[in-house]
Design a protein around this motif. Structure first.
Motif, PDB file in Angstrom:
ATOM      1  N   ASP A 251       0.708  -1.391   0.100  1.00 55.54           N
ATOM      2  CA  ASP A 251       0.023  -0.325  -0.079  1.00 55.54           C
ATOM      3  C   ASP A 251       0.622   1.198  -0.065  1.00 55.54           C
ATOM      4  O   ASP A 251       0.286   2.317   0.085  1.00 55.54           O
ATOM      5  N   GLY A 252       2.346   1.248  -0.141  1.00 56.38           N
ATOM      6  CA  GLY A 252       2.864   2.552  -0.283  1.00 56.38           C
ATOM      7  C   GLY A 252       3.312   2.798   1.069  1.00 56.38           C
ATOM      8  O   GLY A 252       4.081   4.010   1.384  1.00 56.38           O
ATOM      9  N   SER A 253       2.985   2.356   2.081  1.00 54.04           N
ATOM     10  CA  SER A 253       3.204   2.970   3.634  1.00 54.04           C
ATOM     11  C   SER A 253       4.678   2.490   3.913  1.00 54.04           C
ATOM     12  O   SER A 253       5.260   1.640   3.354  1.00 54.04           O
ATOM     13  N   PRO A 254       5.138   3.225   4.708  1.00 56.73           N
ATOM     14  CA  PRO A 254       6.561   3.121   5.145  1.00 56.73           C
ATOM     15  C   PRO A 254       6.787   1.806   6.050  1.00 56.73           C
ATOM     16  O   PRO A 254       5.901   1.282   6.420  1.00 56.73           O
ATOM     17  N   HIS A 255       8.248   1.521   6.184  1.00 56.51           N
ATOM     18  CA  HIS A 255       8.459   0.466   7.207  1.00 56.51           C
ATOM     19  C   HIS A 255       7.725   0.640   8.702  1.00 56.51           C
ATOM     20  O   HIS A 255       7.849   1.923   9.007  1.00 56.51           O
ATOM     21  N   LEU A 256       8.005  -0.530   9.393  1.00 54.35           N
ATOM     22  CA  LEU A 256       7.412  -0.202  10.616  1.00 54.35           C
ATOM     23  C   LEU A 256       8.599   0.543  11.545  1.00 54.35           C
ATOM     24  O   LEU A 256       9.681   0.631  11.092  1.00 54.35           O
ATOM     25  N   PRO A 257       8.203   1.071  12.911  1.00 56.92           N
ATOM     26  CA  PRO A 257       9.131   1.686  13.420  1.00 56.92           C
ATOM     27  C   PRO A 257      10.405   0.973  13.672  1.00 56.92           C
ATOM     28  O   PRO A 257      10.010  -0.121  13.882  1.00 56.92           O
ATOM     29  N   SER A 258      11.460   1.381  13.705  1.00 59.83           N
ATOM     30  CA  SER A 258      12.633   0.834  14.123  1.00 59.83           C
ATOM     31  C   SER A 258      12.822  -0.270  15.502  1.00 59.83           C
ATOM     32  O   SER A 258      13.564  -1.029  15.224  1.00 59.83           O
ATOM     33  N   GLN A 259      11.946   0.287  16.275  1.00 61.14           N
ATOM     34  CA  GLN A 259      11.949  -0.580  17.292  1.00 61.14           C
ATOM     35  C   GLN A 259      11.044  -1.799  17.385  1.00 61.14           C
ATOM     36  O   GLN A 259      11.179  -2.643  18.265  1.00 61.14           O
ATOM     37  N   ILE A 260      10.403  -1.760  16.298  1.00 63.86           N
ATOM     38  CA  ILE A 260       9.436  -3.234  16.113  1.00 63.86           C
ATOM     39  C   ILE A 260      10.189  -4.139  15.132  1.00 63.86           C
ATOM     40  O   ILE A 260      10.674  -3.794  14.044  1.00 63.86           O
ATOM     41  N   ARG A 261      10.714  -5.390  15.778  1.00 64.83           N
ATOM     42  CA  ARG A 261      11.634  -6.190  14.866  1.00 64.83           C
ATOM     43  C   ARG A 261      10.639  -7.645  14.506  1.00 64.83           C
ATOM     44  O   ARG A 261       9.837  -7.845  15.590  1.00 64.83           O
ATOM     45  N   GLN A 262      11.029  -8.162  13.512  1.00 62.98           N
ATOM     46  CA  GLN A 262      10.177  -9.418  13.030  1.00 62.98           C
ATOM     47  C   GLN A 262      11.251 -10.431  12.568  1.00 62.98           C
ATOM     48  O   GLN A 262      12.201 -10.060  11.932  1.00 62.98           O
ATOM     49  N   TRP A 263      10.896 -11.881  12.871  1.00 60.90           N
ATOM     50  CA  TRP A 263      11.710 -12.696  12.450  1.00 60.90           C
ATOM     51  C   TRP A 263      12.075 -12.803  10.953  1.00 60.90           C
ATOM     52  O   TRP A 263      13.411 -12.884  10.754  1.00 60.90           O
ATOM     53  N   PHE A 264      11.108 -12.588  10.334  1.00 58.42           N
ATOM     54  CA  PHE A 264      11.504 -12.755   8.836  1.00 58.42           C
ATOM     55  C   PHE A 264      11.600 -11.099   8.200  1.00 58.42           C
ATOM     56  O   PHE A 264      11.290 -10.728   7.000  1.00 58.42           O
ATOM     57  N   GLY A 265      11.542  -9.893   9.011  1.00 59.03           N
ATOM     58  CA  GLY A 265      11.628  -8.686   8.645  1.00 59.03           C
ATOM     59  C   GLY A 265      10.206  -8.167   8.270  1.00 59.03           C
ATOM     60  O   GLY A 265       9.351  -8.933   8.221  1.00 59.03           O
ATOM     61  N   ASP A 266      10.368  -6.816   7.880  1.00 57.51           N
ATOM     62  CA  ASP A 266       9.445  -6.066   7.205  1.00 57.51           C
ATOM     63  C   ASP A 266       9.468  -5.923   5.834  1.00 57.51           C
ATOM     64  O   ASP A 266      10.221  -5.208   5.543  1.00 57.51           O
ATOM     65  N   ASN A 282      13.897  -4.195   9.248  1.00 60.54           N
ATOM     66  CA  ASN A 282      13.483  -4.656  10.450  1.00 60.54           C
ATOM     67  C   ASN A 282      13.604  -6.083  11.101  1.00 60.54           C
ATOM     68  O   ASN A 282      12.656  -6.553  11.772  1.00 60.54           O
ATOM     69  N   PHE A 283      14.813  -6.595  10.662  1.00 60.29           N
ATOM     70  CA  PHE A 283      14.778  -8.034  11.243  1.00 60.29           C
ATOM     71  C   PHE A 283      15.156  -8.204  12.684  1.00 60.29           C
ATOM     72  O   PHE A 283      15.638  -7.275  13.285  1.00 60.29           O
ATOM     73  N   SER A 284      14.898  -9.384  13.374  1.00 61.63           N
ATOM     74  CA  SER A 284      14.987  -9.477  14.838  1.00 61.63           C
ATOM     75  C   SER A 284      16.603  -9.741  14.961  1.00 61.63           C
ATOM     76  O   SER A 284      17.115 -10.450  14.151  1.00 61.63           O
ATOM     77  N   PRO A 285      16.907  -9.363  16.048  1.00 65.76           N
ATOM     78  CA  PRO A 285      18.473  -9.694  16.429  1.00 65.76           C
ATOM     79  C   PRO A 285      18.599 -11.155  16.950  1.00 65.76           C
ATOM     80  O   PRO A 285      19.633 -11.405  17.169  1.00 65.76           O
ATOM     81  N   LYS A 286      17.459 -11.993  16.838  1.00 65.91           N
ATOM     82  CA  LYS A 286      17.687 -13.120  17.325  1.00 65.91           C
ATOM     83  C   LYS A 286      17.681 -14.075  15.857  1.00 65.91           C
ATOM     84  O   LYS A 286      17.857 -15.366  16.045  1.00 65.91           O
ATOM     85  N   ALA A 287      17.446 -13.557  14.770  1.00 67.77           N
ATOM     86  CA  ALA A 287      17.675 -13.993  13.512  1.00 67.77           C
ATOM     87  C   ALA A 287      19.043 -13.931  13.050  1.00 67.77           C
ATOM     88  O   ALA A 287      19.628 -12.872  13.471  1.00 67.77           O
ATOM     89  N   ASP A 288      19.774 -14.662  12.076  1.00 66.08           N
ATOM     90  CA  ASP A 288      21.075 -14.705  11.738  1.00 66.08           C
ATOM     91  C   ASP A 288      21.111 -15.101  10.345  1.00 66.08           C
ATOM     92  O   ASP A 288      20.751 -16.298  10.058  1.00 66.08           O
ATOM     93  N   TYR A 289      21.971 -14.229   9.374  1.00 61.34           N
ATOM     94  CA  TYR A 289      22.072 -14.587   8.206  1.00 61.34           C
ATOM     95  C   TYR A 289      23.689 -14.249   7.912  1.00 61.34           C
ATOM     96  O   TYR A 289      24.049 -13.241   8.040  1.00 61.34           O
ATOM     97  N   ARG A 290      24.501 -15.290   8.213  1.00 59.05           N
ATOM     98  CA  ARG A 290      25.918 -15.127   7.943  1.00 59.05           C
ATOM     99  C   ARG A 290      26.516 -14.218   8.870  1.00 59.05           C
ATOM    100  O   ARG A 290      27.350 -13.274   8.435  1.00 59.05           O
ATOM    101  N   GLY A 291      25.938 -13.988   9.912  1.00 56.00           N
ATOM    102  CA  GLY A 291      26.389 -13.250  10.854  1.00 56.00           C
ATOM    103  C   GLY A 291      25.550 -11.780  11.033  1.00 56.00           C
ATOM    104  O   GLY A 291      26.107 -10.830  11.946  1.00 56.00           O
ATOM    105  N   SER A 292      24.730 -11.687  10.128  1.00 58.36           N
ATOM    106  CA  SER A 292      23.939 -10.468   9.971  1.00 58.36           C
ATOM    107  C   SER A 292      22.736 -10.419  10.563  1.00 58.36           C
ATOM    108  O   SER A 292      21.913 -11.525  10.539  1.00 58.36           O
ATOM    109  N   ARG A 293      22.408  -9.440  11.450  1.00 55.06           N
ATOM    110  CA  ARG A 293      21.250  -9.536  12.207  1.00 55.06           C
ATOM    111  C   ARG A 293      20.148  -8.565  12.198  1.00 55.06           C
ATOM    112  O   ARG A 293      19.541  -8.310  10.968  1.00 55.06           O
TER     113      ARG A 293
END
Length: 394
Positions: A251-266, A282-293
């Motif tokens: 719908d063209g809306s912006p990303h979620l606020p930075s404090q809202i994090r999701q396992w699969f991102g926004d 907006n990825f979760s710090p508990k997810a990990d892809y080759r060191g990137s969170r």
């Protein structure tokens, strides 16, 4: 499991299946129409269907093919010949050794696809290699690796110099660091089972998430894409029941606020001509892809190139981990909707039953050791093993 990989896809949610049925009726495309005519009833490019990558491609280019973007037909045939003779997980260690009993899955539970055309899925940088990681990322990785190797040091794996102890050395005295917590949320299996989060994500019925380049036994995964006016849903069938669904906000809306994090991102999508462009943050710090969170940023491009083909290109960036962005491409082939018409809810039965059992067994091992009836659990390797050798990925 082999049949599942070759000819089956797991599930979508009931609502997505119902929407897909409606869309199938409303769609205007026919198999005779070209990609320009593949439109939904409301005029958007039609990406719907069940899709998978039907060929194996190394993520990174081997130094052996440093200046070669594509394999020759002869090279592909030779890889197929060598890989077809590979015993994979049927290869066992010496009778009674840890390597022998660690192979819970034999090769019947996996599958191997034919070799693809590209020498790497990475197309940028042009050398087909993932860019170097930053000094800070190297420091974080070294700290994590140091604890993991310490927990392994008294095992046969280190004594025999096996891959599970790469970078470490054997010490017959178990480490005193067993109770030490990792610097970051743990996502990979550790050589202890003091709590559920010592297990890998898959042990806990979780999945790595995005980007996803073919996780699971046999290296295969599937997508089911369903479109409605103003919305897109993608179901991912990966691993052994760790399937998951993502919704693309259109719908063209912006990303979620930075404090809202999701396992699969926004995921926020838009159309650029016939290409669906998805910006993911907006990825979760508990997810990990080759060191990137939490700083992982993806820009995905999905383009229908024919009735049966779908191109996927994703640019991956995280300035805290890699020295530059990098790009991967995959080519998906549409699967038969009739043969795959039944979709089961994603389940992780093995993890649901197996992980609590592993924790219980670990407590019994601790008790036996404390009572002088068994070895120190840290002399056993409960973390490595299971991955089959594949010459294409070397």
């Amino acid at each position: 499991m082999r049949d599942r990989f070759l000819s089956s896809v797991a599930t979508v949610a009931i609502t997505a299946a119902a929407i897909g049925a409606v869309v199938a009726v409303l769609g205007t495309q026919t198999s005779a129409q070209g990609p320009a005519a593949l439109k939904t009833a409301w005029g958007e490019p039609d990406l719907q269907g069940i899709w998978t990558v039907e060929y194996d491609t190394p993520l990174q280019r081997s130094p052996r093919f440093a200046n070669q973007e594509f394999f020759t037909e002869e090279q592909r045939a030779e890889f197929d010949r060598v890989r077809s003779q590979n015993r994979g997980r049927d290869e066992r260690g010496a009778r009674g050794s840890e390597l022998d009993v660690a192979g819970a899955y034999n090769d019947e539970f996996g599958a191997m696809k034919r070799t693809g055309k590209r020498t790497s899925a990475v197309i940028d940088p042009p050398n087909g290699r993932i860019p170097p990681i930053t000094p800070e990322a190297q420091k974080i990785a070294a700290t994590d690796r140091d604890l993991r190797l310490a927990l392994m040091q008294a095992t046969q794996t280190c004594k025999q110099g096996l891959p599970g102890c790469a970078g470490g050395k054997f010490d017959p005295t178990p480490t005193t660091r067993r109770s030490e917590q990792p610097a970051r949320y743990n996502t990979a299996r550790m050589n202890r089972h003091d709590g559920p989060e010592d297990g890998a994500l898959a042990d806990r019925c979780l999945t790595i998430g995005l980007p996803e380049f073919g996780a699971g036994n046999g290296g295969g995964s599937f997508r089911r894409i369903v479109q409605t006016p103003g919305g897109i849903a993608m179901y991912y069938d990966v691993g052994q029941g760790q399937g998951w669904q993502r919704s693309i906000v259109m719908d063209g809306s912006p990303h979620l606020p930075s404090q809202i994090r999701q396992w699969f991102g926004d995921s926020r999508g838009r159309w650029e001509g016939n290409t669906l462009v998805i910006d993911v943050t907006n990825f979760s710090p508990k997810a990990d892809y080759r060191g990137s969170r939490e700083s992982l940023h993806l820009i995905e491009r999905w383009t229908r190139t024919s009735h049966t083909m779908l191109d996927y290109v994703v640019t991956i960036e995280d300035a805290s981990v890699w020295t530059r962005p990098w790009t991967v491409t995959q080519e998906f082939t549409r699967q038969d909707e009739q043969e795959n018409r039944i979709y089961y809810e994603p389940r992780c039965v093995e993890g649901n039953f197996g992980h609590p059992a592993v924790l219980r067994a670990s407590r019994l091992e601790d008790q036996a050791f404390a009572e002088g009836r068994g070895p120190d659990p840290l002399t056993k390797d409960n973390a490595s093993g299971g991955a089959a050798f594949d010459p294409l990925q070397q």
